[in-house]
Design a protein around this motif. Structure first.
Motif, PDB file in Angstrom:
ATOM      1  N   LEU A  21       0.813  -1.217   0.000  1.00 33.08           N
ATOM      2  CA  LEU A  21       0.000   0.000   0.000  1.00 33.08           C
ATOM      3  C   LEU A  21       0.846   1.267   0.000  1.00 33.08           C
ATOM      4  CD1 LEU A  21      -2.668  -1.103   2.630  1.00 33.08           C
ATOM      5  CD2 LEU A  21      -3.053  -0.816   0.165  1.00 33.08           C
ATOM      6  N   TRP A  22       2.125   1.154   0.347  1.00 36.76           N
ATOM      7  CA  TRP A  22       2.974   2.336   0.507  1.00 36.76           C
ATOM      8  C   TRP A  22       3.757   2.710  -0.754  1.00 36.76           C
ATOM      9  CZ3 TRP A  22       0.990   0.443   4.855  1.00 36.76           C
ATOM     10  CH2 TRP A  22       0.803   1.314   5.922  1.00 36.76           C
ATOM     11  N   ASP A  50       3.644   3.071  -5.251  1.00 32.50           N
ATOM     12  CA  ASP A  50       2.771   3.153  -6.421  1.00 32.50           C
ATOM     13  C   ASP A  50       2.647   1.796  -7.116  1.00 32.50           C
ATOM     14  OD1 ASP A  50       2.371   5.829  -5.974  1.00 32.50           O
ATOM     15  OD2 ASP A  50       3.970   6.484  -7.329  1.00 32.50           O
ATOM     16  N   ARG A  83       0.470  -0.562  -5.009  1.00 31.04           N
ATOM     17  CA  ARG A  83      -0.969  -0.287  -5.117  1.00 31.04           C
ATOM     18  C   ARG A  83      -1.519  -0.779  -6.452  1.00 31.04           C
ATOM     19  NH1 ARG A  83       0.729   4.276  -2.091  1.00 31.04           N
ATOM     20  NH2 ARG A  83       1.201   5.460  -3.973  1.00 31.04           N
ATOM     21  N   THR A  84      -0.728  -0.620  -7.508  1.00 27.73           N
ATOM     22  CA  THR A  84      -1.139  -1.154  -8.808  1.00 27.73           C
ATOM     23  C   THR A  84      -1.315  -2.665  -8.738  1.00 27.73           C
ATOM     24  OG1 THR A  84      -0.018   0.614 -10.017  1.00 27.73           O
ATOM     25  CG2 THR A  84      -0.479  -1.407 -11.235  1.00 27.73           C
TER      26      THR A  84
END
Length: 471
Positions: free
Chosen positions: A436-437, A439, A442-443
């Motif tokens: 989550l931390w 990019d 998250r992708t």
């Protein structure tokens, strides 16, 4: 008897618990090949190339990150080893998930592992095209297509061709690392070469072990974990390994040594010969060290090794995806035609379908490799965590059934279970949270959620139908 001569019908309901003997494979992987596959599975472009970015992010503490992840990987592999000695089958992860966690878990695990390797191969054949451009001005997509065609053909011929190819690919990678370690030790002890200030104090003298803080070391764990993708491949070879219970046990037992030597040992030498500040993303730390020492043609040598690592990964991907599709088909969780074997005892249709999916990577590579591949390869990011977690959960269920007297126990037990099992699961959960931390992380989670929806839709189509047929 099936039309393909395998002795397995693609139309009749299958047994709920298949064995290696019932799968119809030829046991064409000898102990020498299995050992080298096990070694090579833990060495890839993540170490040779990707570790440059990881060193830049975490500094010398990357060594500790590899140690922590290595411990978790060892627990996962010992858990898998205990399951394999209980019942060695080619579609091991999906088969165990089906037996211990239910039909949906088996369906999701099998298809997720297939997606992990298809997406990985898409990336690797593109990387192979990039490496070849170092010597020849050939479009990347052309090299990608040629590499895929050659390895596809080799896998169709026989399992021995796959095994021999993987043996020599792995031998090249192992030789390159051992050479770097030995040369690096020579530099540190005897002062060979032209390195500016080779000393083990480089590990802590320039900003300490955690130059960017403990938080950056945690964040780099996600990079480290995925450098180990492929170590579980020995589980897929169970149906075609000679004397699998003995051979696979030896391969797993040597895992701590391999991790300690090829990952931790290599990184210790690299960051001793040169300060960690010398390494950056987009450049292999092996090239940097060889050049600092003064070895001629260092970039060309490592470029060849990187190409070998990409070929090895793609070779393994074609092998494992074909077997996993066949395992799913035998469960009525994939089209029945994928269950057939050729006269050479290889899953011809499954390999063809997997290679066909990998051709998408060639097309994407020709159109837009930079952006599209970030999304494609993120499937493997979440997928491999799912597969490793399933192995651990299956192990806990297996141990519970052994304690209840429902299944025979194994003499090859995971030390410290169930504490070590749950600790490894907790580690994998931490890696998911850490995604989550960043990019890219998250992708990966978004793509993983999309994949979960596709798996649920696929289960509604195939899984429920299979449940009715095999009832």
């Amino acid at each position: 008897m099936s039309a393909d001569g395998s002795g397995l019908s693609t139309d009749a309901p299958v047994a709920s618990v298949p064995t290696a003997e019932s799968e119809g494979y030829e046991r064409g992987l000898n102990p020498r090949t299995i050992q080298m596959i096990a070694i090579g599975g833990a060495i890839g472009t993540g170490l040779f190339y990707g570790s440059g970015a990881a060193i830049e992010q975490a500094g010398p503490s990357l060594i500790l990150a590899y140690l922590a992840a290595g411990l978790a990987i060892f627990v996962i592999m010992r858990a898998l080893g205990e399951l394999l000695t209980y019942r060695p089958v080619s579609g091991s992860f999906a088969e165990y998930a089906h037996e211990f966690l239910g039909r949906f878990a088996g369906f999701a695990t099998g298809w997720s592992y297939w997606a992990v390797w298809v997406s990985t191969c898409m990336a690797e054949i593109t990387v192979a095209g990039h490496y070849v451009q170092y010597w020849f001005d050939i479009p990347q997509w052309v090299t990608a297509l040629v590499v895929l065609a050659v390895l596809f053909t080799a896998n169709l011929i026989s399992v021995r061709f796959f095994g021999e190819g993987e043996f020599w690919f792995s031998a090249i990678k192992v030789t390159a690392i051992l050479a770097m370690i030995l040369i690096g030790i020579g530099v540190l002890v005897f002062g060979f070469g032209h390195a500016a200030d080779p000393t083990v104090t480089n590990l802590w003298a320039d900003g300490g072990m955690f130059p960017h803080g403990f938080g950056q070391t945690l964040l780099v764990l996600q990079i480290v974990v995925f450098a180990y993708v492929g170590v579980e491949l020995v589980g897929v070879t169970a149906g075609e390994a000679r004397d699998p219970k003995t051979t696979l046990r030896k391969a797993i037992n040597t895992l701590p040594f391999r991790i300690g030597l090829f990952y931790v040992g290599a990184l210790v030498v690299i960051m001793s010969v040169a300060s960690w500040r010398s390494f950056h993303a987009g450049r292999s730390p092996f090239v940097e060290v060889f050049e600092q020492i003064g070895i001629p043609a260092a970039a060309g040598i490592i470029n060849f090794v990187l190409l070998t690592a990409a070929l090895s990964s793609c070779n393994s991907g074609i092998y494992s995806t074909g077997r996993m599709l066949r395992s799913l088909a035998l469960r009525d969780e994939a089209p029945a035609k994928f269950a057939s074997l050729s006269t050479q005892s290889v899953p011809f249709t499954g390999i063809c379908a997997s290679a066909g999916a990998m051709v998408i990577g060639v097309v994407v590579n020709a159109i837009s490799p930079d952006k599209a591949f970030a999304y494609i390869t993120s499937v493997s990011t979440v997928g491999i965590i799912v597969v490793w977690s399933v192995i651990l959960l299956c192990h806990t269920k297996y141990r519970a059934k052994v304690r209840a007297g429902e299944l025979p126990g194994s003499d090859y037990r995971l030390p410290g279970a169930p504490v070590t099992t749950w600790a490894a699961l907790g580690f994998l959960g931490l890696v998911v949270v850490l995604l989550l931390w960043t990019d890219g992380g998250r992708t990966a989670l978004v793509v993983g959620a999309v994949w979960a929806v596709l798996v649920c839709a696929g289960y509604y189509t195939f899984g429920r139908r299979g449940a009715v047929r095999t009832g």
